[in-house]
Scaffold this motif. Structure first.
Motif, short mmCIF file in Angstrom:
data_model
loop_
_atom_site.label_atom_id
_atom_site.label_comp_id
_atom_site.label_asym_id
_atom_site.label_seq_id
_atom_site.Cartn_x
_atom_site.Cartn_y
_atom_site.Cartn_z
N ILE A 1 0.86 -1.18 0.00
CA ILE A 1 0.00 0.00 0.00
C ILE A 1 0.89 1.23 0.00
CG2 ILE A 1 -1.73 1.28 1.33
CD1 ILE A 1 -2.65 -1.42 2.43
N PRO A 2 0.58 2.24 -0.82
CA PRO A 2 1.42 3.45 -0.86
C PRO A 2 1.55 4.07 0.52
CG PRO A 2 -0.13 3.44 -2.68
CD PRO A 2 -0.50 2.29 -1.78
N PRO A 3 2.65 4.81 0.77
CA PRO A 3 2.87 5.43 2.08
C PRO A 3 1.82 6.48 2.39
CG PRO A 3 4.47 6.23 0.49
CD PRO A 3 3.75 5.09 -0.15
N ALA A 4 1.85 6.95 3.62
CA ALA A 4 0.84 7.88 4.12
C ALA A 4 0.74 9.13 3.24
CB ALA A 4 1.18 8.29 5.56
N ASP A 5 -0.51 9.59 3.07
CA ASP A 5 -0.77 10.78 2.28
C ASP A 5 -2.00 11.45 2.86
OD1 ASP A 5 -1.30 12.74 0.47
OD2 ASP A 5 -1.45 11.43 -1.28
N ASP A 6 -1.81 12.60 3.48
CA ASP A 6 -2.93 13.30 4.10
C ASP A 6 -3.97 13.75 3.08
OD1 ASP A 6 -1.81 12.97 6.58
OD2 ASP A 6 -0.80 14.92 6.58
N ASN A 7 -3.58 13.83 1.82
CA ASN A 7 -4.50 14.27 0.77
C ASN A 7 -5.07 13.09 -0.01
OD1 ASN A 7 -4.05 17.08 1.26
ND2 ASN A 7 -2.06 16.86 0.24
N LEU A 8 -4.99 11.89 0.57
CA LEU A 8 -5.46 10.69 -0.08
C LEU A 8 -6.94 10.84 -0.43
CD1 LEU A 8 -4.82 7.68 -0.81
CD2 LEU A 8 -5.69 7.12 1.46
N THR A 9 -7.28 10.60 -1.66
CA THR A 9 -8.67 10.70 -2.10
C THR A 9 -9.02 9.51 -2.97
OG1 THR A 9 -8.06 12.01 -4.04
CG2 THR A 9 -8.68 13.22 -2.04
N LEU A 10 -10.27 9.08 -2.86
CA LEU A 10 -10.84 8.07 -3.73
C LEU A 10 -12.16 8.62 -4.24
CD1 LEU A 10 -10.15 4.88 -1.60
CD2 LEU A 10 -9.13 5.41 -3.80
N PRO A 11 -12.64 8.10 -5.36
CA PRO A 11 -13.89 8.64 -5.91
C PRO A 11 -15.03 8.58 -4.90
CG PRO A 11 -12.83 7.14 -7.45
CD PRO A 11 -12.08 7.02 -6.16
N ARG A 12 -15.80 9.65 -4.85
CA ARG A 12 -16.98 9.69 -3.98
C ARG A 12 -18.23 9.37 -4.80
NH1 ARG A 12 -16.29 15.06 -0.11
NH2 ARG A 12 -14.32 14.42 0.87
N VAL A 13 -19.14 8.68 -4.15
CA VAL A 13 -20.38 8.34 -4.83
C VAL A 13 -21.28 9.57 -4.85
CG1 VAL A 13 -22.38 6.82 -4.84
CG2 VAL A 13 -20.19 6.01 -3.97
N THR B 1 -12.44 1.13 -7.36
CA THR B 1 -11.94 1.04 -5.98
C THR B 1 -11.42 -0.36 -5.68
OG1 THR B 1 -13.56 2.71 -5.34
CG2 THR B 1 -12.56 1.44 -3.57
N ALA B 2 -12.07 -1.38 -6.23
CA ALA B 2 -11.63 -2.76 -6.00
C ALA B 2 -10.29 -3.06 -6.64
CB ALA B 2 -12.69 -3.74 -6.52
N ARG B 3 -9.83 -2.18 -7.52
CA ARG B 3 -8.53 -2.36 -8.17
C ARG B 3 -7.51 -1.33 -7.68
NH1 ARG B 3 -9.66 -5.77 -12.52
NH2 ARG B 3 -11.85 -5.82 -13.13
N SER B 4 -7.88 -0.51 -6.72
CA SER B 4 -6.99 0.55 -6.26
C SER B 4 -5.92 0.02 -5.31
CB SER B 4 -7.80 1.64 -5.53
OG SER B 4 -6.93 2.58 -4.91
N ALA C 1 -14.06 2.31 2.11
CA ALA C 1 -12.77 2.05 1.46
C ALA C 1 -11.84 3.24 1.61
CB ALA C 1 -12.99 1.73 -0.02
N ALA C 2 -12.37 4.45 1.42
CA ALA C 2 -11.54 5.65 1.55
C ALA C 2 -11.02 5.81 2.97
CB ALA C 2 -12.35 6.88 1.14
N ASP C 3 -11.88 5.53 3.95
CA ASP C 3 -11.47 5.63 5.35
C ASP C 3 -10.41 4.59 5.68
OD1 ASP C 3 -11.84 6.59 8.17
OD2 ASP C 3 -12.57 4.54 8.46
#
Length: 296
Positions: A6-18, A47-50, A220-222
């Motif tokens: 899993i990529p290292p920590a990123d405070d700006n981590l975002t995933l698509p929102r529904v 998301t399942a491929r992220s 998933a984002a959390d």
């Protein structure tokens, strides 16, 4: 156990929102419901491929949510905390109870790549032939394929809601080329929905996928943020076996300190769990002073 990449920590981590309209699908026409569910499926597939998402942990946490829903079909009202206890505090030879058994079925179903053998382990009462037929079901899209499986299983066995939903989600996953089952159909369907048939059931299932995405994607984002935080603090851990412990936390809904004692002492396991809580990397999930469970 090696920890997930899993990529290292990123405070700006975002995933698509529904979008709100997707999760609140109330379309009456099947075509409109299918359009909205198609958008939800695209979000779920992305998301399942992220690589940012701890996939095994996400599946395990969704399995807990699905088990809560399925336990309710038989009139039981076990909470997530009670289902966790039924699984983690079980002594050898004890039966987990009806709701705990449902949670075990979902946990086994999501843990291994989809196959007839793996699903037989989760659903020993279902024949290998029936499982194979479900995995080979035909549908115009993933939701219609899952709906066909759901209807076929429930027509033969109206009280087999958990098995029907696990097999429907397996058909949904295979139609998208996923290796593992992701609980989707089970997250928002209710008993009255499962009594429907034909186009009524199709429409309800298309709606349900949008509602499920509204639950699953924020989770998933959390979890991606929490997993990133755990990996960021991992280098600070000095306990022998700490890396293996991190791998467990990134793949399981909850971890008891005793689960770590195959590669560290009981005292070291408890100290490691408390250390991770102090670092803000995991949470204590029970609120108890004893028989504690920890999770990302």
């Amino acid at each position: 156990m090696t920890r997930p990449n899993i990529p290292p920590a990123d405070d700006n981590l975002t995933l698509p929102r529904v979008p709100g309209w997707m999760a609140r699908c109330t379309a009456e026409a099947i075509e409109d419901a299918a359009f909205q569910s198609g958008a939800a499926v695209a979000w779920l597939d992305l998301t399942a491929r992220s690589p940012q998402v701890p996939q095994a942990l996400w599946r395990a946490r969704l399995a807990l949510s699905a088990a809560e829903v399925c336990a309710g079909f038989s009139g039981r009202r076990e909470t997530a905390a009670q289902l966790r206890d039924a699984q983690h505090l079980l002594r050898p030879g004890d039966h987990p109870g009806p709701a705990g058994e449902v949670f075990q079925q979902w946990s086994v179903a999501v843990a291994r790549p989809i196959s007839v053998m793996a699903l037989r382990q989760a659903l020993p009462a279902v024949s290998a032939e029936q499982i194979a037929l479900c995995l080979d079901a035909i549908g115009r899209n993933p939701v219609d394929r899952a709906t066909a499986v759901l209807e076929a299983v429930l027509t033969d066995a109206p009280r087999a809601e958990t098995a029907a939903l696990i097999l429907a989600d397996a058909a949904f996953a295979t139609s998208l080329g996923w290796d593992h089952l992701l609980p989707v159909m089970a997250l928002s369907l209710r008993s009255r929905d499962l009594r429907m048939r034909g186009d009524d059931l199709r429409r309800i299932c298309h709606r349900a996928v949008g509602a499920a995405a509204g639950q699953a994607l924020p989770m998933a984002a959390d979890l991606a943020r929490r997993a990133s935080r755990l990996l960021a603090v991992a280098p600070k851990l000095r306990a022998k076996g700490a890396e293996r412990a991190v791998g467990l936390f990134l793949s399981r809904d909850a971890v008891a300190p005793s689960a770590l004692t195959s590669f560290m002492s009981d005292r070291a396991a408890r100290r490691l769990c408390d250390r991770l809580v102090d670092l803000g990397a995991v949470r204590e999930l029970t609120g108890r002073d004893t028989f504690r469970l920890y999770g990302v």
